[in-house]
Design a protein around this motif. Sequence first.
Motif, PDB file in Angstrom:
ATOM      1  N   UNK A 386     100.526  67.297  45.481  1.00 36.25           N
ATOM      2  CA  UNK A 386      99.198  67.304  46.365  1.00 36.25           C
ATOM      3  C   UNK A 386      98.503  68.729  46.353  1.00 36.25           C
ATOM      4  N   UNK A 387      97.117  68.743  46.384  1.00 36.38           N
ATOM      5  CA  UNK A 387      96.212  69.640  46.252  1.00 36.38           C
ATOM      6  C   UNK A 387      95.581  70.008  47.474  1.00 36.38           C
ATOM      7  N   UNK A 388      96.111  71.293  48.185  1.00 34.41           N
ATOM      8  CA  UNK A 388      95.466  71.598  49.536  1.00 34.41           C
ATOM      9  C   UNK A 388      94.146  72.508  49.386  1.00 34.41           C
ATOM     10  N   UNK A 389      93.285  71.897  50.058  1.00 35.98           N
ATOM     11  CA  UNK A 389      91.793  72.549  50.073  1.00 35.98           C
ATOM     12  C   UNK A 389      91.748  73.291  51.331  1.00 35.98           C
ATOM     13  N   UNK A 390      91.630  74.395  51.314  1.00 32.64           N
ATOM     14  CA  UNK A 390      91.656  75.275  52.519  1.00 32.64           C
ATOM     15  C   UNK A 390      90.321  75.061  53.327  1.00 32.64           C
ATOM     16  N   UNK A 391      90.295  75.447  54.553  1.00 31.86           N
ATOM     17  CA  UNK A 391      89.347  75.040  55.594  1.00 31.86           C
ATOM     18  C   UNK A 391      87.937  75.507  55.063  1.00 31.86           C
ATOM     19  N   UNK A 392      86.841  74.674  55.048  1.00 31.43           N
ATOM     20  CA  UNK A 392      85.680  74.975  54.546  1.00 31.43           C
ATOM     21  C   UNK A 392      84.776  73.956  55.119  1.00 31.43           C
ATOM     22  N   UNK A 393      83.439  74.067  55.115  1.00 20.26           N
ATOM     23  CA  UNK A 393      82.240  73.274  55.574  1.00 20.26           C
ATOM     24  C   UNK A 393      82.465  71.850  54.921  1.00 20.26           C
ATOM     25  N   UNK A 394      82.413  70.897  55.570  1.00 19.38           N
ATOM     26  CA  UNK A 394      82.509  69.556  55.380  1.00 19.38           C
ATOM     27  C   UNK A 394      81.932  69.476  53.794  1.00 19.38           C
ATOM     28  N   UNK A 395      80.715  69.990  53.677  1.00 20.99           N
ATOM     29  CA  UNK A 395      79.942  69.679  52.626  1.00 20.99           C
ATOM     30  C   UNK A 395      80.602  70.238  51.218  1.00 20.99           C
ATOM     31  N   UNK A 396      81.489  71.284  51.563  1.00 19.93           N
ATOM     32  CA  UNK A 396      82.134  72.022  50.327  1.00 19.93           C
ATOM     33  C   UNK A 396      83.431  71.073  50.264  1.00 19.93           C
ATOM     34  N   UNK A 397      84.042  70.628  51.294  1.00 15.73           N
ATOM     35  CA  UNK A 397      85.088  69.759  51.011  1.00 15.73           C
ATOM     36  C   UNK A 397      84.596  68.435  50.218  1.00 15.73           C
ATOM     37  N   UNK A 398      83.563  68.065  50.627  1.00 13.72           N
ATOM     38  CA  UNK A 398      83.030  66.916  50.011  1.00 13.72           C
ATOM     39  C   UNK A 398      83.050  67.171  48.272  1.00 13.72           C
ATOM     40  N   UNK A 399      82.652  68.265  47.995  1.00 15.54           N
ATOM     41  CA  UNK A 399      82.385  68.849  46.783  1.00 15.54           C
ATOM     42  C   UNK A 399      83.696  68.586  45.907  1.00 15.54           C
ATOM     43  N   UNK A 400      84.662  69.182  46.717  1.00 19.49           N
ATOM     44  CA  UNK A 400      85.964  69.172  46.253  1.00 19.49           C
ATOM     45  C   UNK A 400      86.525  67.653  45.849  1.00 19.49           C
ATOM     46  N   UNK A 401      86.293  66.876  46.795  1.00 22.65           N
ATOM     47  CA  UNK A 401      86.595  65.331  46.780  1.00 22.65           C
ATOM     48  C   UNK A 401      85.971  64.789  45.572  1.00 22.65           C
ATOM     49  N   UNK A 402      84.538  65.108  45.305  1.00 26.21           N
ATOM     50  CA  UNK A 402      83.982  64.406  44.391  1.00 26.21           C
ATOM     51  C   UNK A 402      84.305  64.816  42.965  1.00 26.21           C
ATOM     52  N   UNK A 403      84.696  66.137  42.866  1.00 26.91           N
ATOM     53  CA  UNK A 403      85.159  66.634  41.614  1.00 26.91           C
ATOM     54  C   UNK A 403      86.569  65.909  41.420  1.00 26.91           C
ATOM     55  N   UNK A 404      87.382  65.697  42.402  1.00 27.44           N
ATOM     56  CA  UNK A 404      88.720  64.934  42.090  1.00 27.44           C
ATOM     57  C   UNK A 404      88.286  63.562  41.591  1.00 27.44           C
ATOM     58  N   UNK A 405      87.515  63.007  42.181  1.00 28.06           N
ATOM     59  CA  UNK A 405      86.916  61.494  42.092  1.00 28.06           C
ATOM     60  C   UNK A 405      86.393  61.574  40.488  1.00 28.06           C
ATOM     61  N   UNK A 406      85.679  62.646  40.179  1.00 26.31           N
ATOM     62  CA  UNK A 406      85.340  62.699  38.667  1.00 26.31           C
ATOM     63  C   UNK A 406      86.568  62.688  37.584  1.00 26.31           C
ATOM     64  N   UNK A 407      87.403  63.578  38.255  1.00 27.04           N
ATOM     65  CA  UNK A 407      88.593  63.751  37.197  1.00 27.04           C
ATOM     66  C   UNK A 407      89.422  62.574  37.207  1.00 27.04           C
ATOM     67  N   UNK A 408      89.478  61.493  38.260  1.00 26.76           N
ATOM     68  CA  UNK A 408      90.156  60.220  38.030  1.00 26.76           C
ATOM     69  C   UNK A 408      89.353  59.391  37.268  1.00 26.76           C
ATOM     70  N   UNK A 409      88.091  59.450  37.362  1.00 24.90           N
ATOM     71  CA  UNK A 409      87.044  58.762  36.275  1.00 24.90           C
ATOM     72  C   UNK A 409      87.384  58.951  35.033  1.00 24.90           C
ATOM     73  N   UNK A 410      87.471  60.245  34.648  1.00 27.12           N
ATOM     74  CA  UNK A 410      87.670  60.834  33.177  1.00 27.12           C
ATOM     75  C   UNK A 410      88.906  60.545  32.783  1.00 27.12           C
ATOM     76  N   UNK A 411      90.006  60.462  33.543  1.00 29.75           N
ATOM     77  CA  UNK A 411      91.261  60.054  33.279  1.00 29.75           C
ATOM     78  C   UNK A 411      91.327  58.672  33.010  1.00 29.75           C
ATOM     79  N   UNK A 412      90.754  57.675  33.839  1.00 30.75           N
ATOM     80  CA  UNK A 412      90.907  56.263  33.379  1.00 30.75           C
ATOM     81  C   UNK A 412      90.209  55.890  32.306  1.00 30.75           C
ATOM     82  N   UNK A 413      88.952  56.663  31.861  1.00 29.97           N
ATOM     83  CA  UNK A 413      88.360  56.369  30.818  1.00 29.97           C
ATOM     84  C   UNK A 413      89.247  56.684  29.387  1.00 29.97           C
ATOM     85  N   UNK A 414      90.006  57.728  29.422  1.00 25.98           N
ATOM     86  CA  UNK A 414      90.796  58.312  28.642  1.00 25.98           C
ATOM     87  C   UNK A 414      91.910  57.376  28.171  1.00 25.98           C
TER      88      UNK A 414
END
Length: 417
Positions: A386-414
């Motif tokens: 589990x990856x803890x994202x410390x307190x930040x603006x929801x826009x910043x949290x959104x960026x982390x979530x989308x980065x993780x989504x992109x990682x999942x997409x790249x892993x699925x492709x691989x």
Amino acid sequence: MPQEGVRQSSQARIILGIGGGIAAYKSAELARILIQRGYSVQPVMTRAATEFITPLTLSSLTHRKVITSLFASGEDSTAVLSSAIEHIDVALENDLLIVAPATADLMAQFAHGLAGDFLATMHLAFTGPVLLAPAMNTNMWNHAATQANLRVLRERGYHFVGPDAGDLACGMVGAGRLSDPLEIADAATAILNGRQDLAGETILITAGPTQEAIDPVRMITNRSSGKMGYAIAEKAVKRGARVILVSGPVALAAPQGVELIRVESAEQMKNGVLEHLDAASIFISVAAVADYRPTSPADQKVKKTASRLSIELEPTTDILAEVGRRKGDRIVIGFAAETQNLAAEGKRKLESKNCDMVVANLVGPNGTGFEGDDNEVVLITRDKEPQAIPKAAKREIARHILDAVLDLRLSARAAKR
Ligand code: PMT
């Protein structure tokens, strides 16, 4: 292929920070090129920069008031002070921060997190990419302190263009010249185009609360403001995705470029999602969907009587679980709003709803999930800790979530190869 309705990189918003050096005059040419390319440009000048070039030049080229100070002073119609929170607004509204010329002093301020003027303060609040075009005397550039600051900033992912070598204004020859404005603009375009990393994806997002009628004037609902889901939608559009947002009733404007479907009840939200599911390559379930609804909402207003009143409730469809059953090749992201045991509950929902990732957040008196501008989350996937994202603006949290989504997409492709 970029999608219709999506803000393309040429429509991106750039902050042009101008430091106090002789090369500041070249920032006018840079502003002109950026405007020509269709970017919107917000100039921010340090006090020293205004000694080298006037705000009037920059405001004439960009059709914007130039921000020169953290606090109000003077009556220059081309330069503005800013309100106490404008540095936050400017930071949140823009996609890229360019500083040209980036002086030794500005590099030091950025490396050490100082917040002495508008540019340095706004820089701390800015979460997007930063492009620095240094310009200074060659000895200043080569100084161990400047080189150490350069290393710090590079390690943090800052982009640099230049400095070029050649004749310097001080009469010396060596590294320290501001790069050609065209080259700086090209570096900016490359960064902005590179961030279109979700181009080709269609992301279906639910957000906000649902409302379940008890009678024509009363309902069961919850505290969701929609801020978390809308922040994800906004960031995803900026990164090139087509975004369909199925939203319960909230007081937020639709982010630019998002296809918004407004609903009220859990049943309407389910229908909105299932109608667009075929088009979606990614589903992100941020909405706080009612788990129960009144079995038989009254046609007329329920009258007050002295006796107790019981309302019979029936379960709603679990939309995320339903999407999990029809998952196919889609990436499916759920949220878990918990008052305790974040990681364990998140893991349970990951399995039971067939998700690729669950974003767990605390709600209730000790939690940040509902209503506020900030959040603190744990990203739970199948393969990683589990990856803890410390307190930040929801826009910043959104960026982390989308980065993780992109990682999942790249892993699925691989995995498919
Ligand atoms: O809108 P904000 O004020 O910014 O607040 C953000 C948030 C707290 C609402 C958000 O961060 C969040 O946690 N959303 C999920 C809320 C929720 O309903 O959590 P849950 O643990 O009860 O549900 C688990 C998952 O199932 C969620 O992805 C939910 O969207 C989904 N669900 C639940 C019930 C249902 N009938 N259908 C669903 O799809």
